[in-house]
Design an enzyme around this catalytic site. Structure first.
Site, PDB file in Angstrom:
ATOM      1  N   HIS A 158       3.621 -19.519  22.507  1.00 30.32           N
ATOM      2  CA  HIS A 158       3.192 -19.532  23.915  1.00 30.32           C
ATOM      3  C   HIS A 158       1.898 -18.738  24.113  1.00 30.32           C
ATOM      4  CE1 HIS A 158       7.227 -21.107  24.787  1.00 30.32           C
ATOM      5  NE2 HIS A 158       7.677 -20.129  24.020  1.00 30.32           N
ATOM      6  N   LYS A 285     -25.286 -13.752  23.593  1.00 23.97           N
ATOM      7  CA  LYS A 285     -24.267 -14.744  23.257  1.00 23.97           C
ATOM      8  C   LYS A 285     -24.334 -15.216  21.809  1.00 23.97           C
ATOM      9  CE  LYS A 285     -21.635 -16.395  25.512  1.00 23.97           C
ATOM     10  NZ  LYS A 285     -21.766 -17.570  26.390  1.00 23.97           N
TER      11      LYS A 285
END
Length: 476
Positions: A158, A285
């Protein structure tokens, strides 16, 4: 005056511009040229065998076909939309070279069985290339696993931290999935390994076509059993596209994990600079574009399978012009699988792991809570449901107070239950011990990892032999 088609005898007028534009497939099926020529050469040899061509005629036709292949290879061949498809393009050029002799080649053959054979030969050739790439990828998975048998990272359910696992176990989980992909592509190769020439348009042909000769000359495994089935079904493409879709689903999940685990929030993995890109506006980035692009291409490949399934659905036997469109998803899928297999391989090889960040997450995520409950059961005789509740209370207390199972003071553990102050507590929550307790076949213990790597290497040897057998069979 518009040029008359090779099939235009019963028509009073040539096709309209619309008919030519909507009916052409040469813009994409020229991809099949080598396989079409291969099939035509074998067909010419068979025509000589049954007396349709003389030895001299067959030799001239084969020489002409070889010349056409060289022209296409070199980029000198002129593809004309008026010739519709690769079959008519090659036949027209052969007729230019040989005159009426070139018109004899299509004796005892329809474009229906011709294209069906071409595509099977194409699929076999491309699957072989894909199997080579997959075998390389599988080898890299095993090498990565061998390097990280003692590295412990979180296992998830999960997307919540579940239990500690050895990084080798993680890498091998992807190895076994891609191993099945290899086997499914191999199975798709076997499905395509069939001679369908001689089926004609749908009912067979009015000549004593020597199909067994064609099978041997083209080095195919078997003859198709029914001419209608041979020209009308597309199972060989379905099987390839399904294997491709399954592979892309498997690797898309790995790509998602790469995207997550290389993010600042996880920081378990790092990709090398040459597999990432930057931002046009944000200088800090470093984006995992290879993983993202492959994840995106998974939808494209699954869409190609859906394209073909929906296209064939409900079409009556045998051949329908709809089937001209079957090659577009096929050709695209081949290209995507090749580049994606290469991309996955490079990412797996280039991944750098940061065990300290993984350990921090394992501690913060209470990853050995189940091991603690099992210790209460096995060492202290506490019923599992009671042990589950005790450990649940401990985790809740830690969460409120900002502790983990390793940092909570013994006194506070004792307030929840006296048994939690036992000296065996620390060993029960050890990350390494947690892994090594999973000492079942297929588990994450160190001994089982070594066992699994040995089994994986044996599988690699087996697949290498399979691949070599295909290569030896393909040599004429």
């Amino acid at each position: 005056m518009k040029e008359k088609k090779l099939w235009g005898g019963r028509f009073d007028s040539a096709p309209s511009s619309l008919m030519i534009r909507i009916g052409e497939s040469i813009s994409f099926d020229k991809e099949l040229y080598a396989h079409d020529i291969e099939g035509s050469i074998s067909h010419s040899r068979m025509l000589k065998r049954i007396g349709i061509l003389t030895e001299s005629e067959q030799r001239k036709i084969e020489t002409g076909l070889v010349q056409i292949r060289k022209e296409i290879d070199s980029g000198k061949f002129e593809f004309k939309i008026e010739n519709e498809d690769i079959h008519m393009s090659i036949e027209s050029r052969l007729t230019e070279l040989l005159g009426d002799l070139g018109k004899k080649l299509h004796t005892g053959r329809s474009r229906n069985d011709q294209v069906s054979q071409d595509v099977r030969l194409y699929i076999k050739s491309e699957i072989h290339s894909i199997l080579v790439l997959l075998l390389d990828l599988l080898s890299v998975w095993v090498k990565k696993a061998e390097t990280h048998t003692k590295t412990i990272i979180p296992g998830y359910t999960h997307l919540q931290i579940a239990q500690p696992i050895r990084a080798s176990h993680y890498f091998l989980s992807h190895f076994w999935a891609n191993l099945r992909d290899f086997e499914d592509f191999y199975s798709a190769y076997e499905r395509a390994d069939e001679l369908v020439l001689g089926s004609g348009a749908l009912a067979g042909v009015n000549y004593q076509t020597d199909r067994e000769f064609l099978r041997k000359d083209l080095q195919l495994n078997r003859l198709s059993e029914n001419s209608m089935d041979a020209v009308s079904q597309r199972d060989h493409i379905f099987k390839f596209l399904f294997a491709s879709s399954q592979f892309m689903i498997h690797v898309s999940r790995f790509c998602e994990e790469i995207i997550l685990y290389t993010s600042q929030e996880f920081s378990y993995f790092k990709l090398p600079d040459h597999l990432t890109t930057g931002s046009s506006i944000m200088p800090q980035k470093k984006n995992p574009d290879v993983a993202e692009l492959i994840r995106g291409k998974a939808g494209r490949v699954v869409g190609n399978l859906t394209h073909l399934l929906v296209m064939v659905k409900g079409t009556p036997l045998s051949y329908n012009r709809d089937f001209q469109e079957d090659k577009i998803p096929l050709f695209d899928t081949v290209k995507q699988i090749k580049i994606c297999a290469e991309g996955i391989r490079d990412m797996v090889e280039g991944i750098q792991i940061f065990p300290e960040n993984a350990t921090k997450s394992l501690r913060n995520g209470f990853s050995t809570a189940t091991d603690l409950a099992d210790w209460l059961v096995s060492a202290k005789g506490i019923p599992f449901r009671s042990a589950h509740e005790i450990v649940g209370e401990l985790v809740k207390h830690c969460s409120v107070k900002g502790y983990d199972l390793f940092t909570i003071p013994s006194g506070e553990r004792g307030q929840i239950h006296a048994v939690l102050t036992d000296p065996g507590y620390e060993a029960a929550i050890s990350l390494e011990t947690s892994c090594d307790k999973k000492d079942v076949y297929g588990g994450t213990s160190l001994s089982r990892q070594k066992e699994q790597i040995k089994k994986a290497k044996a599988k690699l040897n087996e697949l290498t032999k399979k691949l070599k057998s295909l290569e030896s069979k393909g040599k004429k």
